[in-house]
Design an enzyme around this catalytic site. Structure first.
Site, PDB file in Angstrom:
ATOM      1  N   HIS A  69       0.830  -1.219   0.000  1.00 15.42           N
ATOM      2  CA  HIS A  69       0.000   0.000   0.000  1.00 15.42           C
ATOM      3  C   HIS A  69       0.862   1.266   0.000  1.00 15.42           C
ATOM      4  O   HIS A  69       0.565   2.234   0.699  1.00 15.42           O
ATOM      5  CB  HIS A  69      -0.939   0.029   1.216  1.00 15.42           C
ATOM      6  CG  HIS A  69      -1.953  -1.070   1.228  1.00 15.42           C
ATOM      7  ND1 HIS A  69      -3.245  -0.901   0.787  1.00 15.42           N
ATOM      8  CD2 HIS A  69      -1.888  -2.349   1.650  1.00 15.42           C
ATOM      9  CE1 HIS A  69      -3.919  -2.034   0.932  1.00 15.42           C
ATOM     10  NE2 HIS A  69      -3.115  -2.940   1.449  1.00 15.42           N
TER      11      HIS A  69
ATOM     12  N   ASN B 157     -10.264  -2.588   2.981  1.00 14.66           N
ATOM     13  CA  ASN B 157     -10.038  -2.565   1.540  1.00 14.66           C
ATOM     14  C   ASN B 157     -11.337  -2.208   0.834  1.00 14.66           C
ATOM     15  O   ASN B 157     -12.391  -2.099   1.468  1.00 14.66           O
ATOM     16  CB  ASN B 157      -9.564  -3.940   1.055  1.00 14.66           C
ATOM     17  CG  ASN B 157      -8.061  -4.159   1.277  1.00 14.66           C
ATOM     18  OD1 ASN B 157      -7.285  -3.208   1.384  1.00 14.66           O
ATOM     19  ND2 ASN B 157      -7.663  -5.418   1.349  1.00 14.66           N
TER      20      ASN B 157
ATOM     21  N   TYR C  84       1.031  -4.091  12.193  1.00 14.92           N
ATOM     22  CA  TYR C  84       1.026  -2.682  11.782  1.00 14.92           C
ATOM     23  C   TYR C  84       1.869  -1.803  12.711  1.00 14.92           C
ATOM     24  O   TYR C  84       2.690  -1.016  12.245  1.00 14.92           O
ATOM     25  CB  TYR C  84      -0.418  -2.173  11.679  1.00 14.92           C
ATOM     26  CG  TYR C  84      -1.098  -2.756  10.463  1.00 14.92           C
ATOM     27  CD1 TYR C  84      -1.397  -4.115  10.405  1.00 14.92           C
ATOM     28  CD2 TYR C  84      -1.394  -1.991   9.349  1.00 14.92           C
ATOM     29  CE1 TYR C  84      -1.977  -4.682   9.291  1.00 14.92           C
ATOM     30  CE2 TYR C  84      -1.984  -2.548   8.226  1.00 14.92           C
ATOM     31  CZ  TYR C  84      -2.271  -3.891   8.203  1.00 14.92           C
ATOM     32  OH  TYR C  84      -2.839  -4.448   7.093  1.00 14.92           O
TER      33      TYR C  84
HETATM   34  C1  HEM Z   1      -0.758  -1.742   5.025  1.00  8.99           C
HETATM   35  C2  HEM Z   1       0.547  -6.000   6.901  1.00  8.99           C
HETATM   36  C3  HEM Z   1      -3.693  -7.905   5.575  1.00  8.99           C
HETATM   37  C4  HEM Z   1      -5.252  -3.478   4.454  1.00  8.99           C
HETATM   38  C5  HEM Z   1      -0.025  -2.752   5.605  1.00  8.99           C
HETATM   39  C6  HEM Z   1       1.309  -2.608   6.104  1.00  8.99           C
HETATM   40  C7  HEM Z   1       1.671  -3.793   6.647  1.00  8.99           C
HETATM   41  C8  HEM Z   1       0.567  -4.701   6.463  1.00  8.99           C
HETATM   42  C9  HEM Z   1       2.984  -4.134   7.323  1.00  8.99           C
HETATM   43  C10 HEM Z   1       2.153  -1.336   6.037  1.00  8.99           C
HETATM   44  C11 HEM Z   1       1.831  -0.473   7.230  1.00  8.99           C
HETATM   45  C12 HEM Z   1       2.607   0.816   7.231  1.00  8.99           C
HETATM   46  O1  HEM Z   1       3.808   0.819   6.969  1.00  8.99           O
HETATM   47  O2  HEM Z   1       1.980   1.865   7.550  1.00  8.99           O
HETATM   48  C13 HEM Z   1      -0.502  -6.880   6.732  1.00  8.99           C
HETATM   49  C14 HEM Z   1      -0.527  -8.251   7.189  1.00  8.99           C
HETATM   50  C15 HEM Z   1      -1.706  -8.791   6.805  1.00  8.99           C
HETATM   51  C16 HEM Z   1      -2.438  -7.749   6.108  1.00  8.99           C
HETATM   52  C17 HEM Z   1       0.599  -8.921   7.971  1.00  8.99           C
HETATM   53  C18 HEM Z   1      -2.263 -10.169   7.011  1.00  8.99           C
HETATM   54  C19 HEM Z   1      -1.927 -10.945   8.000  1.00  8.99           C
HETATM   55  C20 HEM Z   1      -4.514  -6.871   5.206  1.00  8.99           C
HETATM   56  C21 HEM Z   1      -5.924  -6.965   4.973  1.00  8.99           C
HETATM   57  C22 HEM Z   1      -6.361  -5.702   4.679  1.00  8.99           C
HETATM   58  C23 HEM Z   1      -5.212  -4.832   4.706  1.00  8.99           C
HETATM   59  C24 HEM Z   1      -6.737  -8.238   5.103  1.00  8.99           C
HETATM   60  C25 HEM Z   1      -7.745  -5.222   4.374  1.00  8.99           C
HETATM   61  C26 HEM Z   1      -8.823  -5.793   4.813  1.00  8.99           C
HETATM   62  C27 HEM Z   1      -4.154  -2.654   4.508  1.00  8.99           C
HETATM   63  C28 HEM Z   1      -4.221  -1.245   4.193  1.00  8.99           C
HETATM   64  C29 HEM Z   1      -2.927  -0.743   4.355  1.00  8.99           C
HETATM   65  C30 HEM Z   1      -2.097  -1.844   4.762  1.00  8.99           C
HETATM   66  C31 HEM Z   1      -5.453  -0.464   3.770  1.00  8.99           C
HETATM   67  C32 HEM Z   1      -2.479   0.692   4.115  1.00  8.99           C
HETATM   68  C33 HEM Z   1      -2.713   1.503   5.365  1.00  8.99           C
HETATM   69  C34 HEM Z   1      -2.441   2.953   5.073  1.00  8.99           C
HETATM   70  O3  HEM Z   1      -3.227   3.570   4.335  1.00  8.99           O
HETATM   71  O4  HEM Z   1      -1.436   3.480   5.575  1.00  8.99           O
HETATM   72  N1  HEM Z   1      -0.451  -4.045   5.812  1.00  8.99           N
HETATM   73  N2  HEM Z   1      -1.671  -6.614   6.078  1.00  8.99           N
HETATM   74  N3  HEM Z   1      -4.111  -5.564   5.028  1.00  8.99           N
HETATM   75  N4  HEM Z   1      -2.873  -2.982   4.848  1.00  8.99           N
HETATM   76 FE1  HEM Z   1      -2.283  -4.786   5.461  1.00  8.99          FE
END
Ligand code: HEM
Ligand code: NDP
Length: 496
Positions: free
Chosen positions: A53, A126, A336
């Site tokens: 993202h 999402n 996160y």
């Molecule tokens: C961003 C991990 C599943 C939605 C991220 C980031 C990590 C991460 C490490 C970066 C955070 C940052 O640097 O600010 C994971 C892991 C998941 C997972 C380990 C599963 C175990 C999901 C799922 C969704 C999701 C299922 C949605 C339902 C997002 C979104 C962002 C993000 C929207 C961006 C947040 C922003 O706008 O700063 N994710 N994620 N992720 N993830 Fe996940």
């Protein structure tokens, strides 16, 4: 009169254009500290981009409660109709780097930070109600297939479809991704979903399981592959332009928040696993209940400060809203904050983008960039337990009601069953129109065109379990595609 230009330490700067040299032809003098300072700051202007993202667009706005849901939650932000809460949003694509084009086929992130009077509640969802995998163990591998191949440094359709073929539960999400909704026109024309099952509890300690849905007022609008390709040829930043300009013009995008609600005990009897992130809760069984309206009406004054520095985490909940046993959600509760500490630093919650509107009092102490106050004015209250009446104290009243968990600790295998194909089948056969199905076939065939035959066959087999017409449609569309050399793929050996 213009303002005084100063050093970061506040002293007036004599020049910002001419360096100090020995003679007009140079060389430079090492004592020109402000030149060195300027270059050094430039070298430090980038922070690590989000591992996923990375490309995003943000706005500020307000959430207003329009319907009473206090029977389900004691969360203060929902405590009365008319109550308003400030929100910081960030929408994003998943796979692309920070410079990626906006109008690419991808899932979109839908993050909202609610600055409630009880602390921040983050909804990090999402634009799809489900996900590719349902066990967090698989998340890093999944993401690896979306990123660049280690040797070619190119995105690899072979890796994507190889992984999905090995994870048939992904077909539900892949179907949405390859459908029209895989390229929204901009964030204003898409829904947002909390995706996971969360919990809510009310003032009597009664828990319900809950799904969050933010439905767009602007209508779903999408680009075809061809439209997106043309657009990307003229601008890579179409979402940023559309969103920024709409808000500047006073055309504020809005969404209605709905929840689906399931009584706690019903999770045992409802006929499917309500904590499985690859499944929705059918609307007919769990109707949408209206809650409130989200309006995004301000462009942040500084993109880096408010959008790049925004740190969303599913771990940020407030009393009255809680987690569920969903394995993916459980892992995200850890992932996160860990990512934020790496990307932004130990005290990321105190940055202007994230700083709660609620008072903050904790016993975390020093570390890099300790730039804020969080004490009570009593210098002795820096540990606990302590004797000081004005020191911060935990409040058992906000404790979540106990959740009964009586089960065997084990690596319980995730078995694929026919149940995994029921919802994608409904989407394919009943929700999509004939034209939408045709475009789905074409989009999928195009995406997998560079894949090896063995990967294609394994994926067709997954589609066949959803619906014979799905397999047939994608096969036929694939066969009519011009052959694309397998240039950006992993050499196929294991799948033979
Ligand atoms: C961003 C991990 C599943 C939605 C991220 C980031 C990590 C991460 C490490 C970066 C955070 C940052 O640097 O600010 C994971 C892991 C998941 C997972 C380990 C599963 C175990 C999901 C799922 C969704 C999701 C299922 C949605 C339902 C997002 C979104 C962002 C993000 C929207 C961006 C947040 C922003 O706008 O700063 N994710 N994620 N992720 N993830 Fe996940
Ligand atoms: P419904 O007929 O009540 O709901 C169908 C849903 O499909 C609507 O929410 C609609 O969203 C959405 N939809 C329409 N086109 C697409 C698309 N191309 N990609 C994704 N979603 C789309 O039936 P059910 O609740 O029984 O769900 C049937 C199937 O619809 C599910 O298996 C799932 O694939 C999909 N779906 C279900 C959702 C849910 O929470 N129940 C949410 C979103 C999708 P809209 O109203 O915004 O047009």
């Amino acid at each position: 009169m213009s303002q005084r230009l100063t050093t970061t330490a506040g002293a007036t700067v004599p020049s910002n254009e001419t360096s100090k040299t020995a003679g007009p032809r140079g060389p430079l003098l090492l004592e020109d500290y402000q030149l060195i300072e300027k270059l050094a700051h430039q070298n430090r202007e980038r922070i690590p981009e989000r591992v996923v993202h990375a490309k995003g667009w943000g706005a500020q706005g307000t959430f207003t409660v329009t319907h009473d849901i206090t029977q389900y939650t004691c969360a203060d932000l929902f405590s009365e109709v008319g109550k308003k809460t400030e929100v910081l949003s960030r929408w994003s694509t998943v796979a692309g780097e920070q410079g990626a084009a906006d109008a690419e086929r991808d899932v979109r992130g839908f993050s909202l930070k609610f600055f409630t009077e009880q602390g921040n509640w983050d909804m990090v969802g999402n634009n799809t109600p489900i996900f590719f995998v349902r066990d967090a163990y698989k998340f890093p591998d999944f993401i690896r297939t979306q990123k660049r191949h280690p040797k070619t440094n190119l995105r690899s359709p072979e890796a994507m479809f190889d992984f999905w073929a090995g994870q048939p539960e992904s077909v539900h999400q892949v179907t949405i991704l390859m459908s029209d909704r895989g390229i929204p026109k901009n964030p204003m024309h898409m829904n947002g979903y909390g995706s996971h099952t969360f919990s809510m509890w009310n003032k009597d300690g009664v828990r319900h399981w809950v799904k969050f849905h933010f439905r767009t007022h602007q209508g779903h609008k999408t680009y075809t592959n061809e439209e997106a390709e043309r657009l990307i040829g003229s601008t890579r930043d179409s979402y940023q332009e559309d969103l920024f300009n709409a808000i500047e013009a006073g055309e504020y995008p809005k969404w209605t928040l709905f929840i689906q609600v399931m009584p706690e005990q019903e999770a045992e009897t409802c006929g499917f696993n309500p904590f499985d992130l690859t499944k929705v809760w059918p609307h007919s069984d769990y109707p949408l209940i209206e809650v409130g309206e989200l309006e995004m009406n301000r462009n942040p004054e500084n993109y880096f400060q408010f959008v790049e520095n925004a740190a969303y985490s599913p771990s940020n909940v407030v009393p009255g809203i809680g987690f569920s046993p969903d394995k993916m959600l459980q892992a995200r509760i850890f992932a996160y904050a860990d990512a934020h500490r790496y990307r932004l630093g130990t005290h990321y919650e105190a940055l202007p983008a994230n700083a709660p509107k609620a008072d903050v009092h904790h016993y975390h102490k020093d570390g890099a960039m300790r730039f804020f106050r969080n004490d009570t004015g009593n210098p002795n209250a820096y540990y606990e337990p302590n004797q000081y009446e004005d020191a911060p104290r935990a409040d058992p009243a906000v404790q979540e009601p106990p959740m009964k968990i009586d089960a065997e600790a084990f690596r319980h295998p995730q078995v694929i069953t026919d149940e995994d194909f029921v919802q994608p089948r409904k989407l394919y056969a009943e929700v999509l129109s004939d034209d939408e199905r045709k475009r789905l076939h074409q989009n999928m065939a195009g995406a997998m065109a560079p894949c090896s035959d063995s990967v294609k066959e394994r994926w067709y087999a997954v589609l066949g379990r959803v619906h014979p017409d799905y397999e047939k449609g994608v096969r036929e569309a694939s066969e009519s595609q011009p052959a694309i050399p397998v240039t950006d793929s992993t050499p196929v050996t294991a799948a033979e």
